[in-house]
Design an enzyme around this catalytic site. Sequence first.
Site, mmCIF file in Angstrom:
data_model
loop_
_atom_site.group_PDB
_atom_site.id
_atom_site.type_symbol
_atom_site.label_atom_id
_atom_site.label_comp_id
_atom_site.label_asym_id
_atom_site.label_seq_id
_atom_site.Cartn_x
_atom_site.Cartn_y
_atom_site.Cartn_z
ATOM 1 C CG ASP A 225 20.909 -10.586 36.007
ATOM 2 O OD1 ASP A 225 20.379 -11.715 35.956
ATOM 3 O OD2 ASP A 225 21.069 -9.865 35.002
ATOM 4 C CD GLU A 298 30.263 0.931 54.213
ATOM 5 O OE1 GLU A 298 29.135 1.486 54.214
ATOM 6 O OE2 GLU A 298 31.123 1.147 53.347
#
Length: 581
Positions: A225, A298
């Site tokens: 956002d 990751e």
Amino acid sequence: MTIIATTSPTPSPLSPSTPGREWWRSAVIYQVYPRSFADANGDGIGDLPGITRRLPALAELGVDAVWLSPFQTSPQRDAGYDVADYCDVDPLFGTLADFDALLDEAHGLGLRVIIDLVPNHSSSDHTWFQEALAAGPGSPERARYIFREGQGEHGELPPNNWESIFGGPAWTRITEADGQPGQWYLHLFDKSQPDLDWENPWVWEQFRGILRFWLDRGVDGFRVDVAHGMIKEEGLPDYTPPAGAGSMTGAELPTTTGGIPLEPEIAAHAEQDPATPPYFGQDGVHEIYRDWHKVLEEYEGDRVLCGEAWVEPLEKLARWVRPDEMQQTFNFGYLETPWNAPALRTVIDRSISVFGSVGAPSTWVLSNHDVVRHATRLALTGDNPQGHGIGPKSTGIPDPAFALRRARAATALMLALPGSAYLYQGEELGLPEAIDLPDEARQDPTWFRTGGERYGRDGCRVPIPWEGADPSYGFGPGAASWLPQPASWAEYTRSSQRGVPGSTLTMYQEALAARREHDLAFGELEWSDLGQDTLLFRSGAVTVVVNLGEKPVELPAGEIVLQSGPVEGRLLPQDTTVWLR
């Protein structure tokens, strides 16, 4: 408060992508606005169990992923975009166990799940902000947010002249613990949404933990956002947006390109670099997304970041999707382009070229929870500034049937374009904007902060109809609905359109199936000319023709594989799109 990941990284159970064909490069992603999608418990507000129950309908529709607007803990002063706990589910929507069940169901249906992340600001109810208020000026807790001393002899004036996106001043003065008027805090949106200070390393560390919390649960990515916010210009200088500025950009829309005046319809969408306001589009945001990119790396499964970045021009917006930053960003330049053939061809070509120059797909979108639904918007003749909304006193409201025909043609055009596309819940039903909401039912902060001058965004957020003619149209088990649904929506229910040839739902299903069959997401456009009011291009084995004019157009040779509306013989009517093979 420090967030620490507590589980081992969970790979997505869906098949991994091959380099250059990652799922997000071609995905059609369906936005679910949780409070308005499906209500399982009958309180009139949609919830996670309701979403889970309706996921098979989205798989049947043919989308690839679901984006969930905020469902995290919130006082709901701005429909969940005021987050009080980033790592829990608001009881209004369910529990973390409900979210896990939703995620499992979605993955089992072959749907990836993206969730909303709101990093520009938190709720004023968040523990971080409450601790900042209690700790006092100069404390590490206050440094989490943008607190400043006021101007004037007694600090009675705000630190600068910035205005809130929702209307009114962007600063609120607090009362200190001793009862005296104190510092001011910045809120680019509602006063219940204080802006976090992203110059503070502490804030960075908290959000790394938040990302990992949800990635560990198995989410496939985040829609970010206000991705053009967070970093503010040093010194927080005064800024007055020019007349005609977009509310979410704070910058004036250009009226020329290369010094040459444009036609009025095209001028607002020209690719000219407007002045950058000091609170949006600052270069420092890119370091944040490079950091987040590393966090996502990751994890297995092509996790993604998609930015809500209201940035102009497209060349500047493309910086958000460089290879070491985000994977996608919304193409609001396309969303805001009027129904005009030269303007659309220009923005399509610019988008493909600019995003392609950094190795990213363009992400096409026509509707979302912040704009007037395109089944109304594209045919409006009255003023419609972004974020203002429309209502009973608005002018230029179109005939619903005429507007829907145009919207269907626009969707068929969009889904033929290369790249990724976003759909907003209910558009596959042809839902128009809900215009005649009573004043007492409205809930958007914009309505209240402007004293009713702007209607705000409630009209695109009304709960969607599923089946039947009973109250709530299957949205929930009873009649309750947090915003009233128009009586006319009985004709838009999913059950009344499912399997019906020519229905809007059927057209969407056919378009998504043909898009996948012909690999249009990885197509290359070859333009031809049929006239000023027509778009004609070839993508692989498919030729797309769009008639934006008033006169019928003779179709080139080919079998029709998709049509947005009725076609008689080889004449393509006004506001109609066809795909030919």
